[in-house]
Enzyme design. Sequence first.
Site, PDB file in Angstrom:
ATOM      1  N   GLU A   1       0.936  -1.086   0.012  1.00  0.00           N
ATOM      2  CA  GLU A   1      -0.183   0.107  -0.013  1.00  0.00           C
ATOM      3  C   GLU A   1       0.819   1.429   0.022  1.00  0.00           C
ATOM      4  O   GLU A   1       2.064   1.387   0.165  1.00  0.00           O
ATOM      5  CB  GLU A   1      -0.893   0.065   1.488  1.00  0.00           C
TER       6      GLU A   1
ATOM      7  N   ASN B   1      -6.414   6.442   6.763  1.00  0.00           N
ATOM      8  CA  ASN B   1      -6.412   5.482   5.639  1.00  0.00           C
ATOM      9  C   ASN B   1      -5.663   5.945   4.541  1.00  0.00           C
ATOM     10  O   ASN B   1      -4.459   5.450   4.237  1.00  0.00           O
ATOM     11  CB  ASN B   1      -7.577   5.114   5.209  1.00  0.00           C
TER      12      ASN B   1
ATOM     13  N   ASN C   1     -12.207   6.348   1.626  1.00  0.00           N
ATOM     14  CA  ASN C   1     -10.899   5.561   1.439  1.00  0.00           C
ATOM     15  C   ASN C   1      -9.883   6.459   0.640  1.00  0.00           C
ATOM     16  O   ASN C   1      -9.353   7.381   1.059  1.00  0.00           O
ATOM     17  CB  ASN C   1     -11.345   4.223   0.750  1.00  0.00           C
TER      18      ASN C   1
ATOM     19  N   ASP D   1      -9.537   1.816  -5.067  1.00  0.00           N
ATOM     20  CA  ASP D   1      -8.974   1.985  -3.711  1.00  0.00           C
ATOM     21  C   ASP D   1      -8.156   3.507  -3.651  1.00  0.00           C
ATOM     22  O   ASP D   1      -8.645   4.382  -3.741  1.00  0.00           O
ATOM     23  CB  ASP D   1      -7.969   0.582  -3.500  1.00  0.00           C
TER      24      ASP D   1
END
Length: 311
Positions: free
Chosen positions: A43, A130, A187, A236
């Site tokens: 990520e 996030n 997100n 995402d």
Amino acid sequence: MNTWQPSLRTPDPAIRILAKRFEHYRLAHAKVERLWTGCRWAEGPVWFGDAGVLYWTDLPNDRILKWDEATEQASTWRSPSSKANGMTRDRQGRLIVCEHGTRRVTRTEYDGRVTVLADTFEGKQLNSPNDVVVTRDGSVWFTDPPFGLVSDYMGKQGTPDLPACVYRIDTQSGQIECVADDIEGPNGLAFSPDERTLYVVASRARPRTIMAFDVIDNRKLVRGRVLIDAKDGTPDGFRVDVDGNLWCGWGTGSDELDGVRVFAPDGTAIGHIALPERCANLCFGGRDNNRLFMASTTSVYALFVNTRGAV
């Protein structure tokens, strides 16, 4: 995934044109490359051009990794990382990190000290910050869904004290304000090149959507609307290029969805970069800011494209 090999053909068949206007962005001689593999969930990639390195996170392994462009070698840079997730760089070149494990947003100073920018709002602990972006005025915008509270695998089990919100930190005054509390599972987020529009993934909407908001006075969001209906896809993290196109981590459901889906500013899907794994997040970097780095489940991939990331 260790058996994956780059295409021997050019143009790379992994780079699919969905609309004619994407032809300009595909470089005929550039191919998808895998830079490193060995993560459990990659990520938060962020490029540090002055050092020529890419940083990214691996949540389950609780670490931040570093890939050096000159040596093409990867190493662990910070471990433990407090289950770091999304990352970015501020206008002074410092690393900004969303930490699931400690439920906070931090800044790494030039000397390595870690400064906490946000860990509470109105006296209540944040959920699990996030993803994060920094605007030209230096303010830090981040999403705070409860995803990191679900398990110890991607964060730390806990109970949310606040609704899922988007926040803005004024780094001059330290003031934290909620700018949106009505997005279903906020997100990934990114601004248009002129910073007049903020895009946010609503990851608990069914199907997932990417919302667009007008930005007023660099701090207020109005006229929220659905720009992109993801249908079977799972957007995402994402970034925006200098032309305003959205390059979105994509996947789930079928092999054909895994990779990066590219949308024009009007929400039209124009291109797709097929990867063998779901892409969770990405960033632009490289010497000319024209290399797309894609954090994708166990691996990090890269592709040169004919555009540059918006700064």
